[in-house]
Write a protein that holds these residues in place. Structure first.
Motif, mmCIF file in Angstrom:
data_model
loop_
_atom_site.group_PDB
_atom_site.id
_atom_site.type_symbol
_atom_site.label_atom_id
_atom_site.label_comp_id
_atom_site.label_asym_id
_atom_site.label_seq_id
_atom_site.Cartn_x
_atom_site.Cartn_y
_atom_site.Cartn_z
ATOM 1 N N ALA A 1 -2.237 11.750 49.025
ATOM 2 C CA ALA A 1 -2.031 11.479 47.756
ATOM 3 C C ALA A 1 -3.365 11.161 46.891
ATOM 4 N N VAL A 2 -4.469 10.913 47.578
ATOM 5 C CA VAL A 2 -5.579 11.048 47.076
ATOM 6 C C VAL A 2 -6.273 12.203 46.548
ATOM 7 N N ALA A 3 -5.763 13.232 47.469
ATOM 8 C CA ALA A 3 -6.296 14.714 47.405
ATOM 9 C C ALA A 3 -5.361 15.364 46.090
ATOM 10 N N VAL B 1 -9.548 19.564 49.842
ATOM 11 C CA VAL B 1 -9.961 19.328 51.146
ATOM 12 C C VAL B 1 -10.968 18.377 51.356
ATOM 13 N N CYS B 2 -11.966 18.170 50.348
ATOM 14 C CA CYS B 2 -12.986 17.147 50.490
ATOM 15 C C CYS B 2 -12.529 15.784 50.230
ATOM 16 N N SER B 3 -11.722 15.673 49.199
ATOM 17 C CA SER B 3 -11.295 14.365 48.770
ATOM 18 C C SER B 3 -10.262 13.623 49.940
ATOM 19 N N CYS B 4 -9.376 14.567 50.731
ATOM 20 C CA CYS B 4 -8.578 14.043 51.713
ATOM 21 C C CYS B 4 -9.389 14.080 52.893
ATOM 22 N N TYR B 5 -10.326 14.764 53.204
ATOM 23 C CA TYR B 5 -11.359 14.435 54.470
ATOM 24 C C TYR B 5 -11.997 13.176 54.363
ATOM 25 N N ILE B 6 -12.591 12.753 53.412
ATOM 26 C CA ILE B 6 -13.339 11.671 53.294
ATOM 27 C C ILE B 6 -12.391 10.299 53.380
ATOM 28 N N ALA C 1 -10.983 6.657 57.436
ATOM 29 C CA ALA C 1 -9.981 6.523 58.714
ATOM 30 C C ALA C 1 -8.703 5.806 58.212
ATOM 31 N N LEU C 2 -8.205 6.296 57.125
ATOM 32 C CA LEU C 2 -6.648 5.988 56.487
ATOM 33 C C LEU C 2 -6.027 7.039 56.731
ATOM 34 N N PRO C 3 -4.598 6.430 56.909
ATOM 35 C CA PRO C 3 -3.613 7.239 57.324
ATOM 36 C C PRO C 3 -3.306 8.712 56.499
ATOM 37 N N MET C 4 -2.910 9.589 57.001
ATOM 38 C CA MET C 4 -2.840 10.902 56.489
ATOM 39 C C MET C 4 -2.092 11.034 55.046
#
Length: 475
Positions: free
Chosen positions: A453-455, A432-437, A445-448
């Motif tokens: 992928a980062v999450a 959650v936190c890694s995707c949110y930031i 503000a990068l694409p979902m």
């Protein structure tokens, strides 16, 4: 109404069954002396009755968090009910219980010291900074917010003077012994907050309000098009899981007289907060005729504090004059009581870091005065900016606490896989936190797809490090 009723039942059952399971996994010791007995100093280490500690803990962690967060969370639709229920049972309750009990086992030390003992010196230093930033942000938020609301009620007093008045109270609550203000008055405010929530619930059920149902669909209906993941899981923090709670638990760990009180105080207060969040999510989603009506109301009052307006409208309409009084207490007193304990917790974190005894007033002032100046200075920063960064910092702190709990249980629990009660929510909140930031407007503000992928990568890295540590421990 069926979804709401089932959700309430699940929270109660979760406390009885899963709370008891988490307690067994932790392994309480009825005979172990507590810090309140061993280290009593008449300031921070003060024995208090369990019922009083429960109400103080509830008010400390509740404030307006579960109300504001739940109201903003229902904008996503009835899927908010699921996060409140399962987040409270499997994440928030575990987080709060472990943060309180780990502190209790280590003499009531603050959260960064607990985390550092398990995850290393480097993480300890990071947690000290992160915790202090979180607490000072929250104190500032819960200083300016109530001051503005008090100014709207008594416009003859300038908002700057209201800030000074509230801040003067913060100074007293931070410096005085825990049983002088917090121990005497917080149980009353905690009971009022519960009474207000239960009153709203009774009116909803008796009046058969059109509470949103899960059968209406679980997809996001947020007017700005925000996806459920990760946005809803950050919007609803205190009503499901909040890192701020971990900073508050050590305050109460220093007042407990027996480890058996832990489930009622820590896990129980989180479940009570979950119920409160569920009530307000349902109320906000039904009072205006549905989630769409709530969104229309918010559009009409763009730029205003929507959550505060919703609380005021619902309380006055459904509870009459009494509701108006309770609304004032809820909107003004509740954040104030969270703000002062946040500042008190910050003092204790710095004291633990410096190994500075807090029995004497001059030593308390030595730590507190610089923090007072920082908080007062931040009152001139835009409220929205402060709040947005508080939300993400809050959930990131919860991640570290859960990973700490997983390490602690891996080393101490008599259950072979007991650490999973902390590991599983730790992995989820890491995602959650890694995707949110990555995807949030106040983040990168990068694409979902990049956020997902980062999450996934963050979870793989953290789990891999945990597995390697377990193998090293087993040697």
């Amino acid at each position: 109404m069926i979804s709401f009723a089932v959700s309430i039942v699940l929270l109660v059952v979760g406390y009885v069954l899963y709370g008891a399971f988490v307690e067994r996994v932790f392994g309480i010791d009825y005979q172990r002396p507590t810090p309140a007995v061993d280290k009593a100093d008449g300031v921070d280490y003060v024995p208090l009755p369990a019922w009083r500690i429960f109400l103080i803990q509830f008010l400390n962690i509740a404030g307006l968090g579960p109300i504001f967060g739940a109201i903003m969370g229902i904008f996503f639709g009835p899927s908010a009910f699921l996060w409140i229920v399962f987040g409270t049972i499997f994440a928030g309750g575990v987080h709060d219980y472990l943060s309180g009990m780990m502190s209790l086992r280590r003499g009531g030390i603050s959260l960064p010291e607990v985390v550092g003992d398990e995850l290393g010196v480097g993480v300890k230093q990071f947690m000290r900074v992160l915790s202090l930033v979180l607490l000072l942000l929250l104190t500032t938020t819960f200083l300016t917010g109530p001051a503005n609301l008090l100014h709207s009620l008594v416009s003859s007093v300038d908002v700057v003077w209201w800030i000074v008045i509230v801040f003067a109270y913060y100074i007293l609550a931070t410096l005085l012994p825990v049983d002088k203000i917090i121990g005497r008055f917080y149980p009353v405010f905690g009971a009022v907050l519960l009474f207000m929530g239960l009153g709203i619930m009774v009116v909803m059920l008796v009046g058969q309000a059109p509470i949103p149902e899960l059968t209406d669909g679980l997809q996001s209906v947020h007017p700005q098009g925000y996806p459920l993941f990760p946005m809803m899981f950050v919007s609803i923090a205190c009503g499901a899981i909040s890192g701020f709670h971990g900073t508050q638990s050590p305050i109460m760990a220093r007042c407990m007289t027996n480890e058996r009180q832990g489930r009622r105080i820590f896990y129980g207060a989180m479940v009570a907060e979950g119920i409160l969040a569920l009530i307000w999510a349902a109320a906000a989603g039904s009072f205006f005729g549905g989630v769409g009506g709530l969104q229309a109301f918010a559009a009409e009052h763009a730029g205003e504090n929507i959550a505060a307006l919703v609380i005021d409208r619902i309380s006055r309409s459904w509870l009459g004059t009494v509701g108006g009084i309770l609304a004032i207490i809820g909107v003004v007193a509740a954040p104030i009581t969270s703000g002062d304990t946040a500042l008190r917790s910050a003092r204790l974190i710095v004291a633990d870091f410096l190994h500075l005894d807090q029995k004497a007033i001059p030593k308390r002032l030595l730590i507190s005065i610089p923090m007072f100046l920082v908080v007062f200075g931040m009152t001139f920063v835009n409220f929205d900016i402060v709040w947005r960064y508080f939300a993400w910092t809050n959930q990131t702190l919860a991640c570290f606490t859960l990973w700490t709990g997983a390490v602690f249980l891996c080393k101490t629990s008599r259950y072979r896989f007991g650490y999973l009660v902390a590991l599983l929510p730790a992995v989820f909140m890491t995602a959650v936190c890694s995707c949110y930031i990555v995807v949030a407007p106040e983040g990168f503000a990068l694409p979902m797809p990049i956020g997902y992928a980062v999450a996934a990568l963050a979870c793989v890295v953290c789990v891999s490090l945990f597995v390697l540590w377990m193998r090293k421990l087993a040697r």
